[in-house]
Design an enzyme around this catalytic site. Structure first.
Site, mmCIF file in Angstrom:
data_model
loop_
_atom_site.group_PDB
_atom_site.id
_atom_site.type_symbol
_atom_site.label_atom_id
_atom_site.label_comp_id
_atom_site.label_asym_id
_atom_site.label_seq_id
_atom_site.Cartn_x
_atom_site.Cartn_y
_atom_site.Cartn_z
ATOM 1 N N GLN A 1 -16.153 12.763 -8.143
ATOM 2 C CA GLN A 1 -14.761 12.504 -8.518
ATOM 3 C C GLN A 1 -14.643 11.818 -9.885
ATOM 4 O O GLN A 1 -13.653 12.001 -10.586
ATOM 5 C CB GLN A 1 -14.153 11.632 -7.412
ATOM 6 N N SER B 1 -7.081 9.788 -7.265
ATOM 7 C CA SER B 1 -8.152 9.131 -8.017
ATOM 8 C C SER B 1 -8.578 7.848 -7.299
ATOM 9 O O SER B 1 -9.130 7.908 -6.207
ATOM 10 C CB SER B 1 -7.699 8.896 -9.460
ATOM 11 N N LEU B 2 -8.312 6.655 -7.858
ATOM 12 C CA LEU B 2 -8.714 5.425 -7.174
ATOM 13 C C LEU B 2 -8.076 5.352 -5.786
ATOM 14 O O LEU B 2 -8.614 4.723 -4.864
ATOM 15 C CB LEU B 2 -8.330 4.184 -7.992
ATOM 16 N N GLN C 1 -3.967 4.955 -10.607
ATOM 17 C CA GLN C 1 -3.682 4.126 -11.776
ATOM 18 C C GLN C 1 -2.394 4.577 -12.451
ATOM 19 O O GLN C 1 -2.088 5.773 -12.498
ATOM 20 C CB GLN C 1 -4.840 4.218 -12.771
ATOM 21 N N HIS D 1 -11.986 11.331 -15.562
ATOM 22 C CA HIS D 1 -12.127 12.635 -14.902
ATOM 23 C C HIS D 1 -12.526 13.760 -15.843
ATOM 24 O O HIS D 1 -11.946 14.837 -15.823
ATOM 25 C CB HIS D 1 -10.838 12.982 -14.135
#
Length: 312
Positions: free
Chosen positions: A252, A94-95, A9, A203
């Protein structure tokens, strides 16, 4: 040796993926499949905006993945470049880990889009707007940032969320605690410490409701063994076992993104070139900060694809 890496992101921009869409039927099929999976004209939002709507977590996450997967499919179908042959590892921020899993055959595209839409919605809903925050602490390394976060917490949540590169750590948690961390960091020699324009404290333990939602969704999801090992955010180590992948994707949501260590581990394993597939050049910049000797390539447009093919 190459690793293919996938952005997270913050890499979204109006117009992302449009050049590829215009140039390739394969790319158009990817965007069409994502639109259909989500029952939403996400590709139009990506190409035309408005930016504030595209930046909403539930839109940004599948959108960034869609561009990454369009790049991978164009390389594979149009240019005959097999990821399994050309990449020793894949990883995503992340994503981006979902994009990496989809690119390496562990997750199917439409399922990935639905999981990311849910992940975005769940992460947004986990904490009421205005109660959480994230801040970048520049000029502090991970142990220093962790010490700042621990001191700032004062009974609230404040933890290191992203270890992006040497001297670039992001903390996440309750807004007041994160604001305290900014002040403490400045006193500890941070070059800069600033709030990030994000809509939720990603997170960190405040994301537990989202982790629970994702655990449920991932339990029902089909995950196969990837044909290229995925270096996981949570462990900064390669993983290929589907049950392990499922567990780490849940962890995660509340766990830290160990990007610096992930890149260092891939370098240790022999990777010399990092190919960033998708929107922007954020990861290429971070890789260079982590290892000056690494070669980085960003592939987003048809011209980028052509340039990359010449390096093979």
């Amino acid at each position: 040796m190459r690793a293919f890496v996938f952005p997270g992101q913050g890499s979204q921009a109006v117009g992302m993926g449009k050049a590829l869409y215009d140039a390739s039927q394969t790319a158009r099929e990817v965007f069409g499949e994502v639109d259909e999976a989500l029952q939403q004209n996400l590709s139009r939002l990506m190409f035309e905006g408005p930016l504030d709507e595209l930046t909403l977590t539930e839109n940004a996450q599948p959108a960034i993945m869609a561009v990454s997967l369009a790049v991978v499919r164009v390389l594979e179908k149009d240019a005959g470049v097999s990821l399994a042959d050309k990449a020793a590892y894949v990883a995503g921020h992340s994503l981006g880990e979902y994009s990496a899993l989809a690119a390496s055959g562990a997750l199917e595209l439409s399922q990935t889009a639905k999981l990311l839409k849910l992940r975005g919605q769940s992460m947004q809903a986990a904490v009421p707007v205005g109660e959480g925050a994230m801040a970048a602490l520049l000029g502090l390394d991970l142990p220093e940032a962790q010490a700042v976060a621990a001191e700032a917490a004062q009974g609230e949540v404040c933890t290191a969320a992203n270890d992006n590169a040497p001297g670039q750590v992001v903390v996440s948690g309750h807004k007041a605690a994160v604001e305290r961390a900014i002040e403490i960091a400045k006193g500890r020699g941070a070059k800069r410490a600033l709030l990030l324009p994000v809509s939720a404290p990603f997170h960190c333990p405040l994301m537990q409701p989202a982790a629970d939602k994702m655990a449920e969704a991932l339990e029902a999801a089909t995950i196969l063994a990837p044909y290229v090992p995925v270096v996981a955010n949570v462990t900064a180590a390669p993983v290929s076992n589907p049950d392990e992948i499922r567990r780490l994707l849940v962890e995660q949501v509340t766990g830290a993104v160990r990007w610096r260590e992930s890149v260092e581990e891939m370098v240790r394993l022999g990777v010399t070139t990092f190919v960033e597939c998708g929107a922007g050049k954020v990861l290429s910049g971070l890789v260079k900060r982590i290892n000056r000797d690494a070669t980085t390539v960003s592939v987003e447009t048809p011209d980028d694809v052509e340039a990359f093919l010449k390096t093979l």
